[in-house]
Design a protein around this motif. Structure first.
Motif, PDB file in Angstrom:
ATOM      1  N   LEU A  51       0.852  -1.185   0.000  1.00 37.60           N
ATOM      2  CA  LEU A  51       0.000   0.000   0.000  1.00 37.60           C
ATOM      3  C   LEU A  51       0.888   1.236   0.000  1.00 37.60           C
ATOM      4  CD1 LEU A  51      -2.853   1.277   0.201  1.00 37.60           C
ATOM      5  CD2 LEU A  51      -2.585   1.252   2.681  1.00 37.60           C
ATOM      6  N   ASN A  52       0.715   2.055  -0.999  1.00 35.60           N
ATOM      7  CA  ASN A  52       1.474   3.301  -1.090  1.00 35.60           C
ATOM      8  C   ASN A  52       0.520   4.477  -1.153  1.00 35.60           C
ATOM      9  OD1 ASN A  52       4.237   2.186  -1.484  1.00 35.60           O
ATOM     10  ND2 ASN A  52       3.320   1.327  -3.333  1.00 35.60           N
ATOM     11  N   ILE A  53       0.828   5.508  -0.417  1.00 39.90           N
ATOM     12  CA  ILE A  53       0.126   6.775  -0.588  1.00 39.90           C
ATOM     13  C   ILE A  53       1.063   7.737  -1.310  1.00 39.90           C
ATOM     14  CG2 ILE A  53      -1.337   6.478   1.436  1.00 39.90           C
ATOM     15  CD1 ILE A  53       0.523   8.557   2.848  1.00 39.90           C
ATOM     16  N   GLU A  54       0.484   8.754  -1.894  1.00 40.79           N
ATOM     17  CA  GLU A  54       1.268   9.721  -2.646  1.00 40.79           C
ATOM     18  C   GLU A  54       0.937  11.136  -2.190  1.00 40.79           C
ATOM     19  OE1 GLU A  54       0.652   9.085  -6.799  1.00 40.79           O
ATOM     20  OE2 GLU A  54       1.018   6.922  -6.675  1.00 40.79           O
ATOM     21  N   GLY A  55       1.872  12.014  -2.398  1.00 42.30           N
ATOM     22  CA  GLY A  55       1.676  13.405  -2.054  1.00 42.30           C
ATOM     23  C   GLY A  55       2.958  14.179  -2.303  1.00 42.30           C
ATOM     24  N   ILE A  56       3.057  15.348  -1.739  1.00 41.14           N
ATOM     25  CA  ILE A  56       4.202  16.224  -1.965  1.00 41.14           C
ATOM     26  C   ILE A  56       5.103  16.208  -0.727  1.00 41.14           C
ATOM     27  CG2 ILE A  56       4.934  18.583  -2.467  1.00 41.14           C
ATOM     28  CD1 ILE A  56       2.198  19.003  -3.799  1.00 41.14           C
ATOM     29  N   TRP A  57       6.331  15.776  -0.921  1.00 40.13           N
ATOM     30  CA  TRP A  57       7.329  15.819   0.139  1.00 40.13           C
ATOM     31  C   TRP A  57       8.100  17.134   0.022  1.00 40.13           C
ATOM     32  CZ3 TRP A  57       7.335  11.728   3.548  1.00 40.13           C
ATOM     33  CH2 TRP A  57       6.617  10.593   3.158  1.00 40.13           C
ATOM     34  N   PHE A  58       8.468  17.717   1.148  1.00 40.99           N
ATOM     35  CA  PHE A  58       9.156  19.009   1.102  1.00 40.99           C
ATOM     36  C   PHE A  58      10.299  19.064   2.097  1.00 40.99           C
ATOM     37  CE2 PHE A  58       5.681  19.444   4.138  1.00 40.99           C
ATOM     38  CZ  PHE A  58       6.236  20.133   5.208  1.00 40.99           C
ATOM     39  N   ASN A  59      11.239  19.950   1.809  1.00 42.71           N
ATOM     40  CA  ASN A  59      12.406  20.172   2.647  1.00 42.71           C
ATOM     41  C   ASN A  59      12.087  21.296   3.636  1.00 42.71           C
ATOM     42  OD1 ASN A  59      14.941  21.225   3.630  1.00 42.71           O
ATOM     43  ND2 ASN A  59      15.975  20.097   1.989  1.00 42.71           N
ATOM     44  N   THR A  69      -6.833  10.854  -0.558  1.00 38.91           N
ATOM     45  CA  THR A  69      -5.411  10.572  -0.706  1.00 38.91           C
ATOM     46  C   THR A  69      -5.114   9.698  -1.926  1.00 38.91           C
ATOM     47  OG1 THR A  69      -5.162  10.662   1.703  1.00 38.91           O
ATOM     48  CG2 THR A  69      -3.381   9.616   0.443  1.00 38.91           C
ATOM     49  N   PRO A  70      -4.239  10.155  -2.815  1.00 45.24           N
ATOM     50  CA  PRO A  70      -3.810   9.285  -3.917  1.00 45.24           C
ATOM     51  C   PRO A  70      -3.154   8.020  -3.366  1.00 45.24           C
ATOM     52  CG  PRO A  70      -3.193  11.565  -4.351  1.00 45.24           C
ATOM     53  CD  PRO A  70      -3.659  11.506  -2.918  1.00 45.24           C
ATOM     54  N   THR A  71      -3.634   6.877  -3.822  1.00 45.23           N
ATOM     55  CA  THR A  71      -3.225   5.597  -3.253  1.00 45.23           C
ATOM     56  C   THR A  71      -3.045   4.568  -4.356  1.00 45.23           C
ATOM     57  OG1 THR A  71      -4.594   6.089  -1.302  1.00 45.23           O
ATOM     58  CG2 THR A  71      -3.855   3.822  -1.553  1.00 45.23           C
ATOM     59  N   ASN A  72      -2.049   3.699  -4.202  1.00 48.33           N
ATOM     60  CA  ASN A  72      -1.974   2.541  -5.086  1.00 48.33           C
ATOM     61  C   ASN A  72      -1.597   1.311  -4.284  1.00 48.33           C
ATOM     62  OD1 ASN A  72       0.991   1.715  -5.540  1.00 48.33           O
ATOM     63  ND2 ASN A  72       1.076   3.933  -5.840  1.00 48.33           N
ATOM     64  N   LEU A  73      -1.882   0.162  -4.844  1.00 43.87           N
ATOM     65  CA  LEU A  73      -1.715  -1.101  -4.129  1.00 43.87           C
ATOM     66  C   LEU A  73      -0.492  -1.886  -4.575  1.00 43.87           C
ATOM     67  CD1 LEU A  73      -5.462  -2.202  -4.078  1.00 43.87           C
ATOM     68  CD2 LEU A  73      -4.157  -1.144  -2.225  1.00 43.87           C
ATOM     69  N   GLY A  74       0.401  -1.227  -5.327  1.00 43.05           N
ATOM     70  CA  GLY A  74       1.615  -1.906  -5.744  1.00 43.05           C
ATOM     71  C   GLY A  74       1.297  -3.213  -6.443  1.00 43.05           C
ATOM     72  N   THR A  75       2.081  -4.234  -6.165  1.00 42.07           N
ATOM     73  CA  THR A  75       1.808  -5.574  -6.682  1.00 42.07           C
ATOM     74  C   THR A  75       1.215  -6.399  -5.551  1.00 42.07           C
ATOM     75  OG1 THR A  75       3.668  -5.399  -8.216  1.00 42.07           O
ATOM     76  CG2 THR A  75       2.763  -7.587  -7.852  1.00 42.07           C
ATOM     77  N   SER A  76      -0.100  -6.352  -5.430  1.00 43.54           N
ATOM     78  CA  SER A  76      -0.769  -7.104  -4.373  1.00 43.54           C
ATOM     79  C   SER A  76      -1.095  -8.517  -4.855  1.00 43.54           C
ATOM     80  CB  SER A  76      -2.019  -6.346  -3.916  1.00 43.54           C
ATOM     81  OG  SER A  76      -1.644  -5.217  -3.135  1.00 43.54           O
ATOM     82  N   GLU A 134     -11.059   7.761   2.098  1.00 42.99           N
ATOM     83  CA  GLU A 134     -11.352   7.775   0.669  1.00 42.99           C
ATOM     84  C   GLU A 134     -10.060   7.956  -0.114  1.00 42.99           C
ATOM     85  OE1 GLU A 134     -14.275   9.953  -2.612  1.00 42.99           O
ATOM     86  OE2 GLU A 134     -14.013  10.835  -0.628  1.00 42.99           O
ATOM     87  N   SER A 135      -9.789   7.014  -0.991  1.00 42.14           N
ATOM     88  CA  SER A 135      -8.599   7.080  -1.829  1.00 42.14           C
ATOM     89  C   SER A 135      -8.966   7.555  -3.227  1.00 42.14           C
ATOM     90  CB  SER A 135      -7.934   5.700  -1.942  1.00 42.14           C
ATOM     91  OG  SER A 135      -7.523   5.229  -0.679  1.00 42.14           O
ATOM     92  N   VAL A 136      -8.006   8.188  -3.892  1.00 37.26           N
ATOM     93  CA  VAL A 136      -8.119   8.458  -5.319  1.00 37.26           C
ATOM     94  C   VAL A 136      -6.938   7.770  -5.992  1.00 37.26           C
ATOM     95  CG1 VAL A 136      -9.410  10.612  -5.091  1.00 37.26           C
ATOM     96  CG2 VAL A 136      -6.921  10.685  -5.061  1.00 37.26           C
ATOM     97  N   LEU A 137      -6.994   7.666  -7.308  1.00 43.26           N
ATOM     98  CA  LEU A 137      -5.973   6.918  -8.016  1.00 43.26           C
ATOM     99  C   LEU A 137      -4.900   7.855  -8.556  1.00 43.26           C
ATOM    100  CD1 LEU A 137      -8.303   4.335  -9.784  1.00 43.26           C
ATOM    101  CD2 LEU A 137      -7.081   4.119  -7.617  1.00 43.26           C
ATOM    102  N   TRP A 138      -4.436   7.622  -9.752  1.00 41.77           N
ATOM    103  CA  TRP A 138      -3.430   8.460 -10.386  1.00 41.77           C
ATOM    104  C   TRP A 138      -3.833   8.613 -11.839  1.00 41.77           C
ATOM    105  CZ3 TRP A 138      -3.091   3.521  -8.854  1.00 41.77           C
ATOM    106  CH2 TRP A 138      -2.697   2.563  -9.777  1.00 41.77           C
ATOM    107  N   PHE A 139      -3.168   9.471 -12.565  1.00 45.49           N
ATOM    108  CA  PHE A 139      -3.632   9.875 -13.886  1.00 45.49           C
ATOM    109  C   PHE A 139      -3.829   8.693 -14.829  1.00 45.49           C
ATOM    110  CE2 PHE A 139      -2.797  11.810 -18.165  1.00 45.49           C
ATOM    111  CZ  PHE A 139      -3.969  12.561 -18.227  1.00 45.49           C
ATOM    112  N   GLU A 140      -2.872   7.787 -14.903  1.00 46.77           N
ATOM    113  CA  GLU A 140      -2.933   6.694 -15.886  1.00 46.77           C
ATOM    114  C   GLU A 140      -3.582   5.419 -15.357  1.00 46.77           C
ATOM    115  OE1 GLU A 140       0.876   9.106 -16.677  1.00 46.77           O
ATOM    116  OE2 GLU A 140       0.082   8.004 -14.946  1.00 46.77           O
ATOM    117  N   ALA A 141      -4.104   5.438 -14.141  1.00 48.25           N
ATOM    118  CA  ALA A 141      -4.541   4.202 -13.487  1.00 48.25           C
ATOM    119  C   ALA A 141      -5.523   3.383 -14.305  1.00 48.25           C
ATOM    120  CB  ALA A 141      -5.154   4.517 -12.126  1.00 48.25           C
TER     121      ALA A 141
END
Length: 432
Positions: A154-162, A320-327, A389-396
């Motif tokens: 399970l991966n979430i996505e977002g913006i990481w910052f310094n 949250t943008p989420t993907n399930l990798g290789t489940s 609630e998860s959302v996907l990604w552009f090419e999902a």
């Protein structure tokens, strides 16, 4: 001062889509496949050693009783040929009990042929009925239309910052899109590269992720489902507007001088050496963040920002943008055999803790025991726990040709060489 790790107690707590024709598939599990003849069978990817390691460990410890009754039998397959092998076995009625969800389109087709078990149905009457975390359930529903996988990734996505760069330039953590763009402008004026993301070749998803995230904030969580269902077009004004918003970042030089020549490893390195302030990335990057040799800015300097809200948009930053990798997929034979179901219940109950403890991998399964984790891993766990609630990604939900068009052209958007309208037209042309 270096942050200390966190202990995570047990609690209840998302892949490229390729369209493949399912050759010679008959209905049902059928044939000689399943666990009755060959023990508890599992196909795994050569490239994914974590799954083999965790499930083998379970067979020797937490699931030893299940293994004695139905011995674990793992075979490996190269990722480049795994879909073809799954199709072949499906046509022969010989799918293994467990196999990788490498291509969502293929898994959906298998489900239509009654060759895949619904994981919730398999777990429903046992102690692992509530093992899947809400964020993973939401992601699976959007990707597959049902709970067709055991979410061992399970991966979430977002913006990481310094944090240090922002503080040095008097920038508060942005809460809205407008504030984020203003931060980019301030950094650019100060001679600091605002964003690092890959844009070369197949790594162009580093830029297209920005487009998708903006769409989910403006149009809402069903933005890409509407495209897949033919209810909207990427060339519609509101979709073009999203791509153009990212193209304007490229025109301003915010992705750096030549993002279309930057690969994934270079983008990560640019962020972890303090040469850029922001990076859109998934939580799979924790492996680099938690590596002191790779992470030269230190874990204390890294913060996480959910993609911010856009004024007037239908989406919100809690999605949250989420993907399930290789489940892992269960063949329909599992739903028919009590001993195989017992194996799946044991995996669902214990995999999350063992994967996190031994490999630092976050899954979509609840924890069965306390696990000490690095601070940034704990931060991701917090975000997952807060996500309903998860959302996907552009090419999902794209076929292969549209995915390729997106990823190969996104770098040009990030470098200011392609407009949002031209990008959306190029991708739309591959959607038929």
């Amino acid at each position: 001062m270096k942050s200390t790790g966190r202990t995570w107690a047990p609690r209840m707590a998302c892949a490229v889509t390729v369209s493949l024709a399912l050759a010679a598939c008959g209905g049902g599990s059928g044939g000689d496949g399943g666990s009755s003849d060959d023990g508890f069978t599992m196909m795994s990817l050569n490239e994914n050693t974590t799954q083999d390691s965790v499930i083998t460990s379970l067979s020797e410890d937490q699931c030893a009783t299940q293994d004695e009754a139905l011995p674990l039998d793992i075979t490996e397959q190269a990722q480049e040929s795994v879909d073809q092998q799954i199709q072949l076995l499906a046509g022969q009625g010989a799918l293994p009990d467990l196999f990788p969800a490498n291509t969502p389109d293929l898994i959906r087709e298998l489900a239509e042929n009654d060759q895949v078990a619904n994981v919730q149905d398999v777990l429903a009457d046992g102690d692992a009925a509530d093992a899947i975390v809400p964020a993973a359930e939401s992601a699976a529903d959007q990707i597959f239309g049902d709970q067709l996988v055991l979410p061992v990734e399970l991966n979430i996505e977002g913006i990481w910052f310094n944090k240090e760069i922002l503080e040095a330039n008097g920038i508060a953590v942005p809460q809205t899109w407008d504030e984020l763009v203003a931060a980019f402008e301030t950094l650019q004026a100060a001679g600091v590269q605002p964003i690092t993301n890959a844009g070369s070749g197949g790594d162009g998803w580093g830029i297209s992720r920005w487009i998708g995230a903006y769409l989910f904030r403006t149009i809402g969580p069903d933005a890409m489902r509407a495209i897949a269902d033919g209810e909207a077009s990427l060339t519609d004004p509101e979709y073009v507007e999203a791509a153009q918003a990212i193209a304007e970042l490229g025109e301003a030089g915010y992705f750096g001088p030549a993002p279309n020549s930057i690969d994934y490893a270079t983008a990560i390195n640019t962020f972890l050496t303090g040469e850029a302030a922001f990076m859109y990335m998934g939580s799979w990057a924790l492996a680099d963040f938690n590596d002191p040799e790779a992470n030269q800015i230190g874990e204390d300097a890294i913060g996480f920002l959910p993609f911010p809200e856009v004024e007037g948009g239908e989406g919100n930053s809690d999605q949250t943008p989420t993907n399930l990798g290789t489940s892992i997929v269960l063949s329909s034979a599992v739903a028919e055999e009590e001993q195989a179901q017992a194996w799946v219940e044991c995996i669902a109950s214990n995999y999350g803790s063992v994967a996190l403890r031994d490999h630092g991998q976050i899954t979509g399964l609840q924890l069965a025991e306390d696990v000490e984790v690095p601070p940034l891993t704990g931060l991701v766990q917090d975000q997952i726990e807060a996500t309903d609630e998860s959302v996907l990604w552009f090419e999902a939900l794209f076929p292969a040709s549209a995915t390729t068009a997106s990823q190969q052209n996104a770098g040009l958007v990030g470098s200011g060489q392609m407009s949002g309208e031209d990008f959306m037209s190029a991708v739309s042309a591959e959607l038929g």
